[in-house]
Design a protein around this motif. Structure first.
Motif, short mmCIF file in Angstrom:
data_model
loop_
_atom_site.label_atom_id
_atom_site.label_comp_id
_atom_site.label_asym_id
_atom_site.label_seq_id
_atom_site.Cartn_x
_atom_site.Cartn_y
_atom_site.Cartn_z
N LEU A 17 50.43 -24.68 23.38
CA LEU A 17 51.48 -25.03 22.44
C LEU A 17 52.24 -26.23 22.99
CD1 LEU A 17 50.70 -22.13 21.61
CD2 LEU A 17 53.08 -21.77 20.96
N THR A 18 52.27 -27.32 22.23
CA THR A 18 52.77 -28.57 22.77
C THR A 18 53.33 -29.47 21.67
OG1 THR A 18 52.04 -30.64 23.81
CG2 THR A 18 50.38 -29.39 22.64
N LEU A 19 54.19 -30.38 22.06
CA LEU A 19 54.67 -31.43 21.15
C LEU A 19 53.73 -32.63 21.16
CD1 LEU A 19 58.50 -31.41 22.00
CD2 LEU A 19 57.40 -30.40 19.99
N PHE A 20 52.85 -32.68 22.16
CA PHE A 20 51.95 -33.83 22.33
C PHE A 20 50.53 -33.36 22.59
CE2 PHE A 20 56.22 -35.05 23.64
CZ PHE A 20 56.44 -36.19 22.89
N PRO A 21 49.83 -32.85 21.56
CA PRO A 21 48.48 -32.30 21.76
C PRO A 21 47.46 -33.32 22.25
CG PRO A 21 49.03 -32.48 19.42
CD PRO A 21 50.29 -32.72 20.16
N GLU A 22 47.74 -34.60 22.07
CA GLU A 22 46.78 -35.62 22.52
C GLU A 22 46.65 -35.64 24.04
OE1 GLU A 22 50.80 -37.64 21.85
OE2 GLU A 22 49.55 -36.16 20.83
N ILE A 23 47.67 -35.16 24.75
CA ILE A 23 47.59 -35.16 26.22
C ILE A 23 46.57 -34.14 26.72
CG2 ILE A 23 48.88 -34.83 28.38
CD1 ILE A 23 51.35 -35.91 26.97
N GLU A 74 42.34 -14.50 26.95
CA GLU A 74 42.97 -15.69 26.38
C GLU A 74 44.30 -15.95 27.06
OE1 GLU A 74 44.66 -17.54 22.14
OE2 GLU A 74 43.45 -15.71 22.14
N LEU A 75 44.53 -17.20 27.39
CA LEU A 75 45.81 -17.63 27.94
C LEU A 75 46.49 -18.53 26.92
CD1 LEU A 75 44.91 -18.58 31.64
CD2 LEU A 75 45.79 -16.40 30.77
N ILE A 76 47.75 -18.24 26.63
CA ILE A 76 48.56 -19.09 25.77
C ILE A 76 49.59 -19.78 26.65
CG2 ILE A 76 50.18 -19.16 23.84
CD1 ILE A 76 48.82 -16.65 22.74
N LEU A 77 49.53 -21.09 26.70
CA LEU A 77 50.43 -21.85 27.57
C LEU A 77 51.46 -22.62 26.75
CD1 LEU A 77 47.27 -22.19 28.97
CD2 LEU A 77 48.82 -22.77 30.83
N ILE A 78 52.73 -22.42 27.08
CA ILE A 78 53.81 -23.14 26.42
C ILE A 78 54.18 -24.34 27.28
CG2 ILE A 78 56.18 -23.00 25.57
CD1 ILE A 78 55.79 -19.95 25.38
N CYS A 79 54.07 -25.53 26.70
CA CYS A 79 54.42 -26.75 27.42
C CYS A 79 55.86 -27.13 27.12
CB CYS A 79 53.49 -27.90 26.99
SG CYS A 79 51.75 -27.57 27.28
N VAL A 85 60.14 -31.68 39.73
CA VAL A 85 60.36 -31.63 38.29
C VAL A 85 59.54 -32.72 37.62
CG1 VAL A 85 62.08 -31.81 36.44
CG2 VAL A 85 62.70 -30.73 38.62
N MET A 86 58.88 -32.36 36.51
CA MET A 86 58.08 -33.31 35.74
C MET A 86 58.65 -33.40 34.33
SD MET A 86 54.29 -32.00 36.86
CE MET A 86 53.45 -33.37 36.05
N SER A 87 58.41 -34.52 33.69
CA SER A 87 58.85 -34.67 32.30
C SER A 87 57.84 -34.09 31.34
CB SER A 87 59.09 -36.15 31.97
OG SER A 87 57.88 -36.89 32.14
N SER A 88 56.62 -33.87 31.80
CA SER A 88 55.54 -33.43 30.93
C SER A 88 55.06 -32.02 31.25
CB SER A 88 54.35 -34.40 31.03
OG SER A 88 53.23 -33.90 30.33
N GLY A 89 55.39 -31.07 30.38
CA GLY A 89 54.84 -29.72 30.55
C GLY A 89 53.36 -29.69 30.30
N GLU A 90 52.85 -30.68 29.55
CA GLU A 90 51.42 -30.75 29.26
C GLU A 90 50.60 -31.00 30.53
OE1 GLU A 90 53.71 -31.27 25.70
OE2 GLU A 90 53.75 -32.45 27.55
N VAL A 91 51.09 -31.91 31.36
CA VAL A 91 50.39 -32.21 32.61
C VAL A 91 50.39 -30.98 33.52
CG1 VAL A 91 50.40 -33.63 34.69
CG2 VAL A 91 50.86 -34.68 32.47
N ALA A 92 51.54 -30.31 33.61
CA ALA A 92 51.64 -29.10 34.44
C ALA A 92 50.72 -28.00 33.92
CB ALA A 92 53.09 -28.62 34.49
N ALA A 93 50.67 -27.82 32.61
CA ALA A 93 49.80 -26.80 32.03
C ALA A 93 48.34 -27.11 32.30
CB ALA A 93 50.05 -26.70 30.53
#
Length: 282
Positions: A6-12, A106-111, A136-144
């Motif tokens: 789950l993300t605001l930026f699925p392209e990442i 199944e894993l559901i990851l919240i970015c 701290v990172m600005s991108s939860g997508e990278v961490a996920a």
């Protein structure tokens, strides 16, 4: 296994799922994934998903309503699904945790983004809060993606068991040095022991180098391995032989650092003294 992000930026994360070993695992049906854009569940025409926190403070928080609707759309409430929120405030991620998560269906990851997410989402949906490190990172997508990468490769059929067994942390230690062709590069030759065909000598060399690297870079792992009972008598004997050499190297490094600090302090004191003298003269 399925990963739902789950993300605001699925392209990442999409680029990750469509590349390299992961792409092959998806093609073979070992891995499935779903990228859910949280903005699709916003109420207004501007697709607003964040707002200022109650009580004041800097930054914005992801609002609970769009995120909650996104989680409901993927049936996050089902017991067969494990919901993970990636956050600096979570428990530290480790190879052991990766192995644990690799057994899930199944894993559901919240970015997260901005200052994070509303606590009520965590209280209602989240099973695990996980941190990938003390920064701290600005991108939860990278961490996920870091978590996904560490987990999916442990699933049967993605990577050979032999490769996994010889990796860093698999036996509680860092991996030994590796070499490939050419046999000589810039005057540096591959160690003879790796080319003589004696598998027992190669095994001992690799164990020794693994222990040496761990002692120098992550001595805490040696203690953990001892507590876990994964170090045998052979490994303990090698540690004893290596300890003096490793300690000497660390002491030399610490001595150089100490001398550098002392020199900086000395120069600073001299500069302060010169400044005081000029002020007195004026």
């Amino acid at each position: 296994m399925k990963f739902t992000v789950l993300t605001l930026f699925p392209e990442i994360p999409r680029a990750f799922f469509e590349s390299s070993i992961m792409a092959k695992a998806v093609e073979r049906g070992i891995i499935a994934y779903d990228l859910v854009n949280i903005r699709d569940f916003a109420f207004d025409r501007h697709k607003t998903c964040d707002d200022a926190p109650y009580g004041g403070g800097a930054g914005q928080l992801l609002m609970p309503e769009p995120l909650g609707r996104a989680l409901d759309s993927v049936e996050a409430f089902k017991k067969t699904k494990r919901v993970i929120y990636v956050t600096p405030g979570g428990r530290p991620f480790s190879q052991q945790k990766a192995r644990e998560l690799s057994a899930e269906d199944e894993l559901i990851l919240i970015c997260g983004r901005y200052e994070g997410i509303d606590q009520r989402i965590i209280d209602f949906y989240v099973d695990d809060e996980i941190s990938i490190g003390d920064y701290v990172m600005s991108s939860g997508e990278v961490a996920a993606t870091v978590i996904i990468d560490a987990v999916y490769r442990l699933i049967e059929g993605v990577i050979t068991k032999e490769s996994l067994d010889e990796e860093s942390f698999s036996g509680g230690l860092l991996e030994y040095p590796q070499y490939t062709r050419p046999s000589v590069y810039r005057g540096m030759a591959v160690p003879d022991v790796l080319t003589n065909g004696n598998h027992e000598e190669i095994r001992k060399w690799r164990l020794q180098r693994s222990l040496q690297k761990t002692l120098m870079n992550r001595p805490d792992l040696i203690q953990r391995a001892r507590l876990a009972g994964t170090l045998d008598e052979e490994a303990e004997k090698m540690i004893e032989e290596l300890a003096a050499h490793v300690s000497y190297r660390h002491n030399r490094k610490q001595s150089r650092m100490l001398r550098a600090v002392q020199e900086r302090l000395k120069r600073r004191h001299m500069q302060d003294a010169e400044t005081e003298c000029r002020e007195e003269e004026n």
